[in-house]
Design an enzyme around this catalytic site. Structure first.
Site, PDB file in Angstrom:
ATOM      1  N   HIS A  61      62.371  11.678  55.056  1.00  0.00           N
ATOM      2  CA  HIS A  61      63.065  12.504  56.047  1.00  0.00           C
ATOM      3  C   HIS A  61      64.347  11.805  56.476  1.00  0.00           C
ATOM      4  CE1 HIS A  61      60.586   9.756  58.419  1.00  0.00           C
ATOM      5  NE2 HIS A  61      61.209  10.111  59.543  1.00  0.00           N
ATOM      6  N   HIS A  63      65.546  10.728  59.433  1.00  0.00           N
ATOM      7  CA  HIS A  63      65.668   9.826  60.571  1.00  0.00           C
ATOM      8  C   HIS A  63      66.240   8.491  60.102  1.00  0.00           C
ATOM      9  CE1 HIS A  63      62.636  11.990  63.451  1.00  0.00           C
ATOM     10  NE2 HIS A  63      63.843  12.533  63.456  1.00  0.00           N
ATOM     11  N   ASP A  65      65.700   5.360  60.574  1.00  0.00           N
ATOM     12  CA  ASP A  65      64.894   4.235  60.109  1.00  0.00           C
ATOM     13  C   ASP A  65      64.349   4.452  58.703  1.00  0.00           C
ATOM     14  OD1 ASP A  65      63.310   6.266  61.202  1.00  0.00           O
ATOM     15  OD2 ASP A  65      61.688   4.918  61.779  1.00  0.00           O
ATOM     16  N   HIS A  66      64.701   5.597  58.092  1.00  0.00           N
ATOM     17  CA  HIS A  66      64.270   5.874  56.718  1.00  0.00           C
ATOM     18  C   HIS A  66      65.440   6.092  55.754  1.00  0.00           C
ATOM     19  CE1 HIS A  66      59.925   6.418  57.666  1.00  0.00           C
ATOM     20  NE2 HIS A  66      60.451   6.574  58.877  1.00  0.00           N
ATOM     21  N   HIS A 141      56.040  16.217  61.646  1.00  0.00           N
ATOM     22  CA  HIS A 141      56.835  15.247  62.384  1.00  0.00           C
ATOM     23  C   HIS A 141      57.855  16.022  63.232  1.00  0.00           C
ATOM     24  CE1 HIS A 141      58.217  11.339  63.391  1.00  0.00           C
ATOM     25  NE2 HIS A 141      59.333  11.365  62.683  1.00  0.00           N
ATOM     26  N   ASP A 209      56.471  10.135  58.169  1.00  0.00           N
ATOM     27  CA  ASP A 209      55.907  10.000  59.498  1.00  0.00           C
ATOM     28  C   ASP A 209      55.229  11.325  59.827  1.00  0.00           C
ATOM     29  OD1 ASP A 209      57.648   7.853  59.228  1.00  0.00           O
ATOM     30  OD2 ASP A 209      58.625   8.148  61.154  1.00  0.00           O
ATOM     31  N   HIS A 268      54.785   0.947  58.743  1.00  0.00           N
ATOM     32  CA  HIS A 268      55.579   1.652  59.745  1.00  0.00           C
ATOM     33  C   HIS A 268      55.091   1.336  61.162  1.00  0.00           C
ATOM     34  CE1 HIS A 268      57.630   5.002  61.835  1.00  0.00           C
ATOM     35  NE2 HIS A 268      58.474   4.974  60.793  1.00  0.00           N
TER      36      HIS A 268
END
Length: 305
Positions: A61, A63, A65-66, A141, A209, A268
């Site tokens: 996805h 976001h 942090d990915h 998510h 997530d 994670h």
């Protein structure tokens, strides 16, 4: 044999001890990256993963942090003399995200092939990746997020005795083993004339997530390795998990148990979770074969017998 290295095991933001989410797979020379959070290429350099040889990147996805490490990695791959095509798969919006990145880095010396929101199972139309069957799953998510399951196909066993019984010329053996068919002097030679029964490959599943929705269970069923997000270790943090659409250790272990996987690797972790090992029994009490990931952990998964 599949070799897995966790590049980053943190959620939300990088910390002194953890980079953000990223996993690196090496299978018979095929190199696949799942997610590319901030700091990924630094961690990859420390671990010794090759940049230019990555064939496929799967993004769960959008976001930060990915995906925040992707722009720098694409540039580094070009500077490392990568020239073969790079395939990137992701949810809706991945094409727009990649286009935005290209504003800052023009003229990559290799071709980018971006696949947005694939449906069901698919394979990448490239010789080096055609043996890998990929499936995606919509997760629960705060933004559109995909889970991935990869099945690494295994060739049927070559049987010399069968080849001799079928009077197959030895010069054709390796070609038939590779799946080719030949028509010579009114005779047809097919792979079945030299190959034995089908053999099981390796199934690898990656979920982050999300909340632990029921559709995950059949999706990960019988995985040889199941990597799952475990943002919160303490059962008392279930309220946070529900609110932020993540999972606790116990919830991840429940999925592993119901999915009858061989091995669970938790990842994670929340930046506030300094010592995940303090809560490992919350998972192992449900699913015994649970391990905690950390940046640089390396696992090898062999073929089922």
């Amino acid at each position: 044999m599949l070799n897995l290295t966790m590049i980053g095991t943190g959620g939300n933001v990088p910390t002194p001890n953890r980079f953000c989410s990223s996993a690196f797979i090496n299978y018979k020379g095929r190199k696949i990256l799942i997610d590319c959070g901030e700091g990924s290429q630094i961690s990859m350099k420390k671990i010794g993963c090759g940049f230019k040889d990555i064939d496929l990147i799967l993004i769960t996805h959008l976001h930060g942090d990915h995906i925040n490490g992707l722009l720098g990695l694409l540039a580094t791959m070009g500077n490392s003399e990568k020239r073969s095509p790079l395939y990137i798969v992701g949810p809706r919006g991945i094409k727009r995200a990649i286009s935005a990145m290209m504003v800052l880095w023009e003229g990559l010396p290799y071709r980018l092939v971006v696949i947005e929101k694939p449906a069901g199972s698919f394979s990448i139309n490239a010789p080096i990746l055609k043996e890998v069957e990929i499936s995606s799953l919509d997760l629960d998510h705060s933004t559109e997020c995909l889970g991935y399951s990869l099945y690494f196909k295994r060739n049927r066993e070559f049987e010399p005795k069968k080849a001799l019984e079928n009077q197959v010329p030895k010069r054709l053996w390796r070609h038939l083993q590779a799946g080719q068919t030949f028509h010579i002097d009114d005779l047809t030679y097919i792979p079945d004339m030299v190959l034995g029964k089908p053999r099981s490959g390796i199934k690898f599943s990656y979920i982050t997530d999300t909340r632990p929705i029921n559709s995950i269970i059949p999706f990960i069923q019988s995985s040889n390795l199941f990597i799952c997000e475990a943002m919160y270790g303490d059962d008392l943090d279930i309220g946070k998990a529900v609110k932020n659409k993540h999972m606790t250790f116990r919830e991840a272990a429940n999925l592993a148990c119901k999915g009858q996987v061989d091995q669970l690797l938790l990842t994670h972790f929340s930046p506030s979770l300094d010592r995940p090992d303090d809560y490992i029994e919350n998972a192992r009490s449900i699913f015994k074969n649970t391990k905690l990931a950390y940046d640089g952990i390396n696992l090898s998964i062999g073929y089922p017998e």
